[in-house]
Write an enzyme that holds these catalytic residues in place. Structure first.
Site, PDB file in Angstrom:
ATOM      1  N   GLY A  36      26.299 -10.935  13.432  1.00 46.49           N
ATOM      2  CA  GLY A  36      24.721 -11.342  13.323  1.00 46.49           C
ATOM      3  C   GLY A  36      23.750 -10.164  13.349  1.00 46.49           C
ATOM      4  O   GLY A  36      22.880 -10.264  12.674  1.00 46.49           O
TER       5      GLY A  36
ATOM      6  N   GLU B 271      20.590  -7.287  18.979  1.00 47.32           N
ATOM      7  CA  GLU B 271      21.237  -8.537  18.544  1.00 47.32           C
ATOM      8  C   GLU B 271      20.248  -9.306  17.648  1.00 47.32           C
ATOM      9  O   GLU B 271      19.256  -9.283  17.493  1.00 47.32           O
ATOM     10  CB  GLU B 271      21.122  -9.548  20.156  1.00 47.32           C
ATOM     11  CG  GLU B 271      21.567 -10.889  20.189  1.00 47.32           C
ATOM     12  CD  GLU B 271      22.850 -11.299  19.790  1.00 47.32           C
ATOM     13  OE1 GLU B 271      23.385 -10.884  18.520  1.00 47.32           O
ATOM     14  OE2 GLU B 271      23.504 -11.831  20.783  1.00 47.32           O
ATOM     15  N   ASP B 272      20.938 -10.247  16.929  1.00 49.46           N
ATOM     16  CA  ASP B 272      20.143 -11.037  16.020  1.00 49.46           C
ATOM     17  C   ASP B 272      19.334 -12.115  16.630  1.00 49.46           C
ATOM     18  O   ASP B 272      18.174 -12.069  16.213  1.00 49.46           O
ATOM     19  CB  ASP B 272      21.414 -11.832  15.086  1.00 49.46           C
ATOM     20  CG  ASP B 272      22.197 -12.758  15.468  1.00 49.46           C
ATOM     21  OD1 ASP B 272      22.334 -12.840  17.118  1.00 49.46           O
ATOM     22  OD2 ASP B 272      23.141 -13.273  15.003  1.00 49.46           O
TER      23      ASP B 272
ATOM     24  N   ASP C 109      19.485 -17.384  22.258  1.00 48.16           N
ATOM     25  CA  ASP C 109      19.196 -18.875  22.222  1.00 48.16           C
ATOM     26  C   ASP C 109      18.933 -19.451  23.464  1.00 48.16           C
ATOM     27  O   ASP C 109      18.157 -19.358  24.417  1.00 48.16           O
ATOM     28  CB  ASP C 109      20.480 -19.360  21.228  1.00 48.16           C
ATOM     29  CG  ASP C 109      20.096 -20.871  20.898  1.00 48.16           C
ATOM     30  OD1 ASP C 109      19.183 -21.472  20.906  1.00 48.16           O
ATOM     31  OD2 ASP C 109      21.230 -21.552  20.843  1.00 48.16           O
TER      32      ASP C 109
ATOM     33  N   LYS D 126      14.574 -17.732  20.680  1.00 48.52           N
ATOM     34  CA  LYS D 126      14.132 -19.040  20.980  1.00 48.52           C
ATOM     35  C   LYS D 126      14.002 -19.233  22.502  1.00 48.52           C
ATOM     36  O   LYS D 126      14.699 -19.951  23.126  1.00 48.52           O
ATOM     37  CB  LYS D 126      15.395 -19.883  20.621  1.00 48.52           C
ATOM     38  CG  LYS D 126      15.269 -20.183  18.937  1.00 48.52           C
ATOM     39  CD  LYS D 126      16.668 -20.918  18.823  1.00 48.52           C
ATOM     40  CE  LYS D 126      17.066 -20.966  17.317  1.00 48.52           C
ATOM     41  NZ  LYS D 126      18.361 -21.806  17.217  1.00 48.52           N
TER      42      LYS D 126
ATOM     43  N   PHE E 178      17.652 -24.383  13.566  1.00 39.02           N
ATOM     44  CA  PHE E 178      18.819 -23.303  13.471  1.00 39.02           C
ATOM     45  C   PHE E 178      18.469 -22.763  12.099  1.00 39.02           C
ATOM     46  O   PHE E 178      18.142 -23.257  11.055  1.00 39.02           O
ATOM     47  CB  PHE E 178      19.925 -24.281  13.293  1.00 39.02           C
ATOM     48  CG  PHE E 178      21.196 -23.317  13.011  1.00 39.02           C
ATOM     49  CD1 PHE E 178      21.758 -23.173  14.386  1.00 39.02           C
ATOM     50  CD2 PHE E 178      21.733 -22.786  11.923  1.00 39.02           C
ATOM     51  CE1 PHE E 178      22.801 -22.076  14.392  1.00 39.02           C
ATOM     52  CE2 PHE E 178      22.799 -22.126  11.568  1.00 39.02           C
ATOM     53  CZ  PHE E 178      23.461 -21.731  12.967  1.00 39.02           C
TER      54      PHE E 178
ATOM     55  N   ARG F 168      24.271 -14.929   5.535  1.00 43.45           N
ATOM     56  CA  ARG F 168      24.011 -13.708   6.176  1.00 43.45           C
ATOM     57  C   ARG F 168      23.361 -12.595   5.199  1.00 43.45           C
ATOM     58  O   ARG F 168      22.385 -11.769   5.725  1.00 43.45           O
ATOM     59  CB  ARG F 168      25.144 -12.794   6.811  1.00 43.45           C
ATOM     60  CG  ARG F 168      26.033 -13.725   7.809  1.00 43.45           C
ATOM     61  CD  ARG F 168      27.100 -12.991   8.344  1.00 43.45           C
ATOM     62  NE  ARG F 168      28.064 -13.553   9.228  1.00 43.45           N
ATOM     63  CZ  ARG F 168      27.987 -13.773  10.267  1.00 43.45           C
ATOM     64  NH1 ARG F 168      26.844 -13.580  11.130  1.00 43.45           N
ATOM     65  NH2 ARG F 168      28.756 -14.581  11.039  1.00 43.45           N
TER      66      ARG F 168
HETATM   67  P1  IMP Z   1      23.319 -17.900  23.176  1.00 48.24           P
HETATM   68  O1  IMP Z   1      24.317 -17.489  23.900  1.00 48.24           O
HETATM   69  O2  IMP Z   1      22.988 -19.270  23.173  1.00 48.24           O
HETATM   70  O3  IMP Z   1      21.849 -16.841  23.159  1.00 48.24           O
HETATM   71  O4  IMP Z   1      23.651 -17.621  21.573  1.00 48.24           O
HETATM   72  C1  IMP Z   1      23.402 -16.556  20.891  1.00 48.24           C
HETATM   73  C2  IMP Z   1      24.321 -16.489  19.566  1.00 48.24           C
HETATM   74  O5  IMP Z   1      24.354 -18.019  19.077  1.00 48.24           O
HETATM   75  C3  IMP Z   1      23.462 -15.721  18.798  1.00 48.24           C
HETATM   76  O6  IMP Z   1      24.032 -14.159  18.685  1.00 48.24           O
HETATM   77  C4  IMP Z   1      24.086 -16.370  17.343  1.00 48.24           C
HETATM   78  O7  IMP Z   1      25.199 -15.801  17.025  1.00 48.24           O
HETATM   79  C5  IMP Z   1      24.152 -17.842  17.624  1.00 48.24           C
HETATM   80  N1  IMP Z   1      23.063 -18.584  17.075  1.00 48.24           N
HETATM   81  C6  IMP Z   1      22.209 -19.246  18.072  1.00 48.24           C
HETATM   82  N2  IMP Z   1      21.121 -19.744  17.346  1.00 48.24           N
HETATM   83  C7  IMP Z   1      21.365 -19.383  15.972  1.00 48.24           C
HETATM   84  C8  IMP Z   1      20.861 -19.983  14.863  1.00 48.24           C
HETATM   85  O8  IMP Z   1      19.548 -20.411  14.862  1.00 48.24           O
HETATM   86  N3  IMP Z   1      21.110 -19.310  13.743  1.00 48.24           N
HETATM   87  C9  IMP Z   1      22.398 -18.778  13.748  1.00 48.24           C
HETATM   88  N4  IMP Z   1      23.135 -18.322  14.937  1.00 48.24           N
HETATM   89  C10 IMP Z   1      22.494 -18.731  16.141  1.00 48.24           C
HETATM   90 MG    MG Z   2      25.010 -13.262  17.628  1.00 50.71          MG
END
Ligand code: IMP
Ligand code: MG
Length: 175
Positions: A42, A98-99, A102, A130, A151, A164
């Site tokens: 990502g 990082e992309d 969340d 987020k 999402f 992507r």
């Molecule tokens: P976290 O551990 O919940 O912060 O997850 C982060 C990862 O979940 C990111 O690096 C993404 O790969 C994926 N992710 C979380 N939200 C989204 C979204 O809205 N679209 C696509 N991938 C997401």
């Molecule tokens: Mg990611």
């Protein structure tokens, strides 16, 4: 079922913001070395666009791929390294690219793990954030956009490995 992607953040706005963040990073690390760690897949498009706009900093790249165990679109907090870094972090200033952040589980776990490799510092730069979804604290130094709990896809982010390549951030909608 037909689906389409509605634009949430257009390309020009992303580019403008990346220039602004790249300038901040350039200012902060002026004349120093900075090791960028891209979280695959990502973070790849963001890392390229960001890196080429950083100036007066001696930049190196590395890549890492992690996967969170857990169902569907939320992460569980258990992070598995799928592809580890090629280079040691000892003595380096590190910037994780990082992309999206969340729940924060992925980066909370990852930064702890990477600190054990004795870098001088670790900071985090994310394209999207987020904050309303945060479960684990993550110290984000650079964030391009805060978005609502939707999402999103594009600019490196996927839905089932698709979208992507989109040059904007969008929301998948089903007709
Ligand atoms: P976290 O551990 O919940 O912060 O997850 C982060 C990862 O979940 C990111 O690096 C993404 O790969 C994926 N992710 C979380 N939200 C989204 C979204 O809205 N679209 C696509 N991938 C997401
Ligand atoms: Mg990611």
């Amino acid at each position: 079922m037909a689906e389409h992607v509605r634009v949430l953040i257009p390309e020009e706005q992303i580019e403008e913001k990346i220039v602004e963040i790249a300038d901040k990073i350039s200012e902060e690390y002026k004349g120093e070395s900075l090791h960028l760690i891209c979280i695959l897949k990502g973070g790849a498009m963001f890392m390229c666009e960001l890196a080429k706009r950083i100036h007066d900093v001696d930049i190196s790249f590395d890549f890492m791929s992690v996967s969170s165990y857990g169902a569907g679109t939320t992460s569980s907090g258990i992070v598995k390294i799928v592809k580890d870094l090629d280079e040691p972090l000892e003595g380096k200033k590190v910037l994780i690219v990082e992309d999206i952040i969340d729940t924060g589980h992925t980066l909370n776990h990852l930064t702890k793990l990477l600190y054990n490799r004795n870098p001088v510092s670790i900071e985090i730069c994310t394209l999207l954030n987020k904050p309303s979804r945060r479960e684990k604290e993550v110290p984000v130094k650079y964030s391009c956009f805060e978005i609502p709990d939707k999402f999103v896809v594009g600019y490196g982010l996927d839905y089932d490995q698709r979208y992507r390549n989109l040059p904007f951030i969008g929301v998948v909608e089903f007709d």
